[in-house]
Motif scaffolding. Structure first.
Motif, short mmCIF file in Angstrom:
data_model
loop_
_atom_site.label_atom_id
_atom_site.label_comp_id
_atom_site.label_asym_id
_atom_site.label_seq_id
_atom_site.Cartn_x
_atom_site.Cartn_y
_atom_site.Cartn_z
N UNK A 111 -39.56 -74.15 0.94
CA UNK A 111 -40.74 -74.70 0.26
C UNK A 111 -42.01 -74.20 0.92
N UNK A 112 -41.97 -74.07 2.26
CA UNK A 112 -43.13 -73.54 2.97
C UNK A 112 -43.40 -72.10 2.62
N UNK A 113 -42.34 -71.30 2.51
CA UNK A 113 -42.51 -69.90 2.11
C UNK A 113 -43.11 -69.80 0.70
N UNK A 114 -42.66 -70.66 -0.19
CA UNK A 114 -43.17 -70.64 -1.56
C UNK A 114 -44.65 -70.99 -1.57
N UNK A 115 -45.03 -71.95 -0.73
CA UNK A 115 -46.44 -72.33 -0.65
C UNK A 115 -47.28 -71.18 -0.09
N UNK A 121 -51.21 -65.15 -3.14
CA UNK A 121 -51.61 -64.68 -4.47
C UNK A 121 -53.02 -65.18 -4.78
N UNK A 122 -53.28 -66.45 -4.47
CA UNK A 122 -54.61 -67.01 -4.76
C UNK A 122 -55.69 -66.33 -3.93
N UNK A 176 -38.09 -69.57 -6.81
CA UNK A 176 -38.92 -70.78 -6.82
C UNK A 176 -38.07 -72.00 -6.47
N UNK A 177 -38.71 -72.95 -5.84
CA UNK A 177 -38.01 -74.15 -5.42
C UNK A 177 -37.74 -74.13 -3.93
#
Length: 366
Positions: A111-115, A121-122, A176-177
């Motif tokens: 979840x941390x990697x996804x964040x 990207x942002x 994702x996830x």
């Protein structure tokens, strides 16, 4: 006169009786006289004969070891992140294809990697808009060249972070996830498994959770005692037997001798590569390895099955003719599983009985 005639009659009768008894005694065979043994045609057809040969004696050394997968064909799977095991898709001994799903882990690290990926990207989007704005201002003489260079550096930094997170996701095959999936790195068999459902895995554990190995070719790693090291050479023929397949004679050659002595066993390792297309040889199987090497002296050689052992003596049945079979005592120099070397009692070229020799030995010597 009558008395004389009676005496004469009695004498003649007694003489005839003694003569008849003598003939019967002469015709009776002696008890210790043995009848000559003659090999029947039927028994001869059931026997097998071979000529003794003169050749260099072969020595045999027996080594004990185990079957192992080739090091170059083994791949271990470690968890890249810690978490709870939610699903296992492969068991010990299963054959898996490269890229096949092995197990899934729910992890907060994912979840941390996804964040971090979303943030990267942002940040790139923000840096691109900022750079474009500064560029427009620079072209309108409203921003300095230094501000334009700083905006470019911020954009490059944001893109580098996005690329790094993309590589992380690609290496770990993240989606994702919060679920992390472990996949088979190569096609092969699961030879080791150390993972259970609902287990909490640590990201920095030293042991692999899966070991995948190709078993088309395997290694036989045999222990060589220090006393035998001088007689074991690379390239020597090896005959390998396993408990699982006692009648199967696996041929190979010594490919390597490791120049290290195990402090526990006081032995070195000899490596023998063996084809294993039917995957009958499994890692950790026990194996007996026989190494043969020639003496520098020749002896008379016969098949080991032709030797009869009785009363602490060794005999062979020498065939000269069907009515001339000789029980010959011989001296043994060395006896192997399939061949025996004779030191005395037999000459090269003499014919010995191999199959059926025990029956013939009993018939002649009983």
């Amino acid at each position: 006169m009558k008395t004389s005639n009676n005496i004469l009659y009695i004498s003649v009768s007694a003489l005839m009786l003694l003569t008849a008894c003598g003939k019967k005694e002469a015709e009776a065979p002696k008890e210790d006289e043995k009848q000559q043994f003659v090999l029947s045609d039927k028994m001869y057809d059931q026997c097998s004969l071979t000529n003794a040969t003169q050749e260099y004696a072969q020595n045999e050394i027996r080594l004990f070891g185990k079957v192992s997968a080739e090091n170059n064909n083994i791949s271990q799977v470690f968890p890249a992140v810690g978490g709870s095991v939610i699903k296992i898709n492969a068991e010990l001994g299963d054959y898996v294809q490269q890229g096949q799903l092995l197990a899934s882990i729910r992890s907060t690290e994912i979840a941390g990697y996804q964040s971090e990926t979303s943030d990267a990207e942002a940040n790139v989007s923000i840096a691109e808009r900022n750079y474009q704005s500064v560029k427009d201002m620079y072209e309108g003489k409203l921003a300095s060249e230094k501000e334009l260079v700083m905006a470019q550096k911020e954009l490059d930094k944001a893109k580098a972070e996005r690329n790094r997170m993309g590589e992380v996701n690609q290496i770990y095959k993240l989606k994702s996830g919060s679920v992390y999936n472990m996949y088979a790195p190569i096609s092969g068999y699961i030879v080791s498994k150390d993972i259970s459902p609902n287990e909490m895995l640590s990201a920095n554990r030293d042991e692999a959770v899966f070991t995948v190995a190709k078993l088309d070719n395997v290694w036989i790693l045999a222990n060589v005692n220090e006393s035998d090291l001088s007689r074991i050479k690379v390239g020597q023929e090896a005959s390998i037997h396993t408990i699982a397949y006692p009648d199967r004679d696996i041929k190979g050659k010594i490919d390597k001798i490791f120049n290290v002595i195990d402090p526990d066993t006081r032995a070195a390792k000899a490596l023998i590569k063996v084809p294993n297309t039917d995957v009958s040889l499994k890692p950790e199987m026990n194996a007996t390895v026989k190494i043969h090497y020639a003496d520098d002296k020749q002896y008379v050689a016969v098949p080991s099955a032709s030797v009869v052992f009785e009363n602490n003596k060794n005999f062979v049945m020498v065939f000269n003719a069907k009515n001339n079979i000789e029980t010959r005592e011989v001296g043994i120099y060395r006896a192997l599983d399939d061949k025996t070397y004779i030191s005395s009692g037999l000459k090269a070229g003499e014919k010995v009985i191999v199959k059926g020799n025990l029956l013939i030995y009993d018939a002649i010597n009983d």
